[in-house]
Design an enzyme around this catalytic site. Sequence first.
Site, PDB file in Angstrom:
ATOM      1  N   SER A 150       0.823  -1.201   0.000  1.00  0.00           N
ATOM      2  CA  SER A 150       0.000   0.000   0.000  1.00  0.00           C
ATOM      3  C   SER A 150       0.866   1.264   0.000  1.00  0.00           C
ATOM      4  O   SER A 150       0.421   2.337  -0.424  1.00  0.00           O
ATOM      5  CB  SER A 150      -0.871  -0.075   1.254  1.00  0.00           C
ATOM      6  N   ASP A 172      -9.835   5.273  17.386  1.00  0.00           N
ATOM      7  CA  ASP A 172     -10.774   5.256  16.267  1.00  0.00           C
ATOM      8  C   ASP A 172     -10.500   6.468  15.370  1.00  0.00           C
ATOM      9  O   ASP A 172     -10.611   7.612  15.828  1.00  0.00           O
ATOM     10  CB  ASP A 172     -12.204   5.289  16.817  1.00  0.00           C
ATOM     11  N   ALA A 203      -2.138   1.049  10.116  1.00  0.00           N
ATOM     12  CA  ALA A 203      -1.437  -0.234  10.223  1.00  0.00           C
ATOM     13  C   ALA A 203      -1.492  -1.034   8.911  1.00  0.00           C
ATOM     14  O   ALA A 203      -2.504  -0.960   8.212  1.00  0.00           O
ATOM     15  CB  ALA A 203      -2.060  -1.043  11.350  1.00  0.00           C
ATOM     16  N   PRO A 204      -0.441  -1.744   8.570  1.00  0.00           N
ATOM     17  CA  PRO A 204       0.829  -1.905   9.306  1.00  0.00           C
ATOM     18  C   PRO A 204       1.832  -0.761   9.117  1.00  0.00           C
ATOM     19  O   PRO A 204       2.875  -0.768   9.731  1.00  0.00           O
ATOM     20  CB  PRO A 204       1.391  -3.208   8.741  1.00  0.00           C
ATOM     21  N   GLY A 205       1.545   0.223   8.244  1.00  0.00           N
ATOM     22  CA  GLY A 205       2.425   1.391   8.266  1.00  0.00           C
ATOM     23  C   GLY A 205       3.055   1.820   6.959  1.00  0.00           C
ATOM     24  O   GLY A 205       3.962   2.647   6.947  1.00  0.00           O
ATOM     25  N   GLY A 206       2.542   1.305   5.829  1.00  0.00           N
ATOM     26  CA  GLY A 206       3.124   1.679   4.530  1.00  0.00           C
ATOM     27  C   GLY A 206       3.038   3.177   4.252  1.00  0.00           C
ATOM     28  O   GLY A 206       3.976   3.779   3.721  1.00  0.00           O
ATOM     29  N   ASP A 223      -4.495   3.677  14.676  1.00  0.00           N
ATOM     30  CA  ASP A 223      -5.051   2.387  14.243  1.00  0.00           C
ATOM     31  C   ASP A 223      -5.063   1.459  15.446  1.00  0.00           C
ATOM     32  O   ASP A 223      -4.119   1.473  16.240  1.00  0.00           O
ATOM     33  CB  ASP A 223      -4.190   1.773  13.118  1.00  0.00           C
ATOM     34  N   LYS A 255     -12.937   3.926  -1.308  1.00  0.00           N
ATOM     35  CA  LYS A 255     -13.266   2.598  -1.850  1.00  0.00           C
ATOM     36  C   LYS A 255     -14.626   2.726  -2.531  1.00  0.00           C
ATOM     37  O   LYS A 255     -15.611   3.109  -1.882  1.00  0.00           O
ATOM     38  CB  LYS A 255     -13.339   1.541  -0.738  1.00  0.00           C
TER      39      LYS A 255
HETATM   40  C1  LIG Z   1      -5.999  -0.726   4.044  1.00  0.00           C
HETATM   41  S1  LIG Z   1      -5.453  -0.778   5.686  1.00  0.00           S
HETATM   42  C2  LIG Z   1      -4.299   0.531   5.762  1.00  0.00           C
HETATM   43  C3  LIG Z   1      -2.984   0.197   5.186  1.00  0.00           C
HETATM   44  C4  LIG Z   1      -1.963   1.298   5.441  1.00  0.00           C
HETATM   45  N1  LIG Z   1      -2.292   2.511   4.722  1.00  0.00           N
HETATM   46  C5  LIG Z   1      -0.572   0.881   5.022  1.00  0.00           C
HETATM   47  O1  LIG Z   1      -0.016   1.472   4.127  1.00  0.00           O
HETATM   48  O2  LIG Z   1      -0.026  -0.049   5.636  1.00  0.00           O
HETATM   49  C6  LIG Z   1      -6.788  -0.131   6.559  1.00  0.00           C
HETATM   50  C7  LIG Z   1      -6.540   0.051   8.029  1.00  0.00           C
HETATM   51  O3  LIG Z   1      -7.579   0.866   8.546  1.00  0.00           O
HETATM   52  C8  LIG Z   1      -7.802   0.468   9.861  1.00  0.00           C
HETATM   53  N2  LIG Z   1      -9.109   0.977  10.283  1.00  0.00           N
HETATM   54  C9  LIG Z   1     -10.326   0.684   9.779  1.00  0.00           C
HETATM   55  N3  LIG Z   1     -11.294   1.374  10.436  1.00  0.00           N
HETATM   56  C10 LIG Z   1     -10.636   2.134  11.352  1.00  0.00           C
HETATM   57  C11 LIG Z   1     -11.068   3.074  12.320  1.00  0.00           C
HETATM   58  N4  LIG Z   1     -12.361   3.384  12.477  1.00  0.00           N
HETATM   59  N5  LIG Z   1     -10.122   3.665  13.075  1.00  0.00           N
HETATM   60  C12 LIG Z   1      -8.810   3.386  12.935  1.00  0.00           C
HETATM   61  N6  LIG Z   1      -8.353   2.500  12.026  1.00  0.00           N
HETATM   62  C13 LIG Z   1      -9.262   1.883  11.255  1.00  0.00           C
HETATM   63  C14 LIG Z   1      -7.676  -1.032   9.861  1.00  0.00           C
HETATM   64  O4  LIG Z   1      -7.350  -1.518  11.149  1.00  0.00           O
HETATM   65  C15 LIG Z   1      -6.551  -1.241   8.852  1.00  0.00           C
HETATM   66  O5  LIG Z   1      -5.306  -1.396   9.514  1.00  0.00           O
END
Ligand SMILES: C[S@@+](CC[C@H](N)C(=O)[O-])C[C@H]1O[C@@H](n2cnc3c(N)ncnc32)[C@H](O)[C@@H]1O
Length: 373
Positions: free
Chosen positions: A203, A275, A236-239, A255, A320
Site C-alpha cells: 500500500s 478510532d 497499520a501496518p504502516g506503509g 489504528d 473505496k
Molecule cells: C488498508 S489498511 C491501511 C494500510 C496502510 N495505509 C498501510 O499502508 O499499511 C486499513 C486500516 O484501517 C484500519 N481501520 C479501519 N477502520 C478504522 C477506524 N475506524 N479507526 C482506525 N483504524 C481503522 C484497519 O485496522 C486497517 O489497519
Amino acid sequence: MPRHDPAHREPTPEPVAYGLLALCRAGFENEVAGELQALAGRIGLDGFLRTRAGQAFVTFECPHVIPWPELAEACDWRSLVFARQLLPWFARVDALPDRDRATPIVEAARTAGMRFGSVALETPDTDEAKQRSGFCRRFAGPLEEALAKAALLRPRERGAPELHVLFTDADTAWLSACRPGTAALWPMGVPRLRMPREAASRSTLKLAEAFFTLLSEEERAATLRPGLRAVDLGAAPGGWSWQLAYRGLRVTAVDNGPMAPSVMATGLVEHVRGDGFTWRPRHAVDWMVCDMVEQPARIAALVADWVGSGRCRHTIFNLKLPMKKRLEALVQCKEIIHKRLARGGGYELRMKHLYHDREEITGYLTLTTPKKA
Ligand SMILES: C[S@@+](CC[C@H](N)C(=O)[O-])C[C@H]1O[C@@H](n2cnc3c(N)ncnc32)[C@H](O)[C@@H]1O
C-alpha cells in the site's frame, strides 16, 4: 537531397486530430467513457465513443478533422479521474506488416502535420497486450531512427509535441500527439516505483504514486519536508506512515491494529490506538492521510471536516468505490466536500484512479489562499 523524396517532404502546415484516446485499468472503460463524453460536451466536440469491456482503452472518434491545437489544449491526463493516459489521436494504422511496421507508422505520423520532440510506445494494460511490451522495447530504437530519417523527430526542439504510438493489437497502432507535460508521467500511466523493503505493505506504493501524480514538484518540495507533522488514520501496518517518515515528517499513526517494527524503527512515528473517526490532534497538523476501509461518503465527510475545521492543511485519502456506481459515488463525494468547504477560503480537490488503486480512487484536498478582493 531530391525534393520529391517522400522521406523529406515537409509536414503539412496545419496539424489535425480525429478525437481522443484514453487508457485505463481493465474493467473501468464505462467510467472513462462517461468522463470522455462529458469532456467532449465541455469542449463542443461531436463524435462517438468506442470501447469494449476489459480492453483497457476507450476512443472518442470525430466524424470530421479537428485542428490539433484545439484538442491538445483540452487534453491533460490529470483532467479525467479514471484515465491513466489521455491523448488527442490523429491516425489509426491497420494491418501493420510483421516485417516492417516502421514504414507505415512513419507515413501515418507525417499526416499529423508536425514534428515531434519524443516518441513513446504503449499498449493497453491487459494480459494479452502485456505480451507486446518486449516488442515495444525492441521496436523503440528502430522507430525513432525511421522517424528521424523522415525529419519527423527533433529531440532537441523545445516544446515540440510528443508522439505516442499505442499498439492495441499486434497489427494495429493508434498515433497521438500531445503537448509536453500533458501526458501521464510514465508510459501507459504505469509508475516505475521501487518497493522499499522496510515499508511494511505494498500500500506504500499507492501513497508514493499519489505524491507524484496529485502534487506538482513545487508542491512536493513545499509540503513534504522534514519537521512537518502528519496524522495517518487507519495506518497499520504502516506503509503510508513510512512514506511520510521517509520524507522526514513526524507521524501520528492512528489504528487499533499493530504497526510494523520497521516503520516504528524510523523513530518518527508515534502509534496511537484509537478510532480514526473520532480521534483528534491537540494542535493543527500539516497533513492528514487516510486509508481506512469505509463508505466513501463517510471518508469524504471526514477529510472535508479536517480541512474545513483547520485541523490539517493538506490531505490524501482513499475512497473505496461501490463496483456498480463508481461515477455516482465520485460525484456524491465531491458534493460532500464542496458543501463543507464552499464557504471557506477556497480549496483544491484532485482525484485520480491510480495504477496502484483497484476498486478505489485517491484524492488530494488542500486549502488555497483566499483571493484578495
Ligand atoms: C488498508 S489498511 C491501511 C494500510 C496502510 N495505509 C498501510 O499502508 O499499511 C486499513 C486500516 O484501517 C484500519 N481501520 C479501519 N477502520 C478504522 C477506524 N475506524 N479507526 C482506525 N483504524 C481503522 C484497519 O485496522 C486497517 O489497519
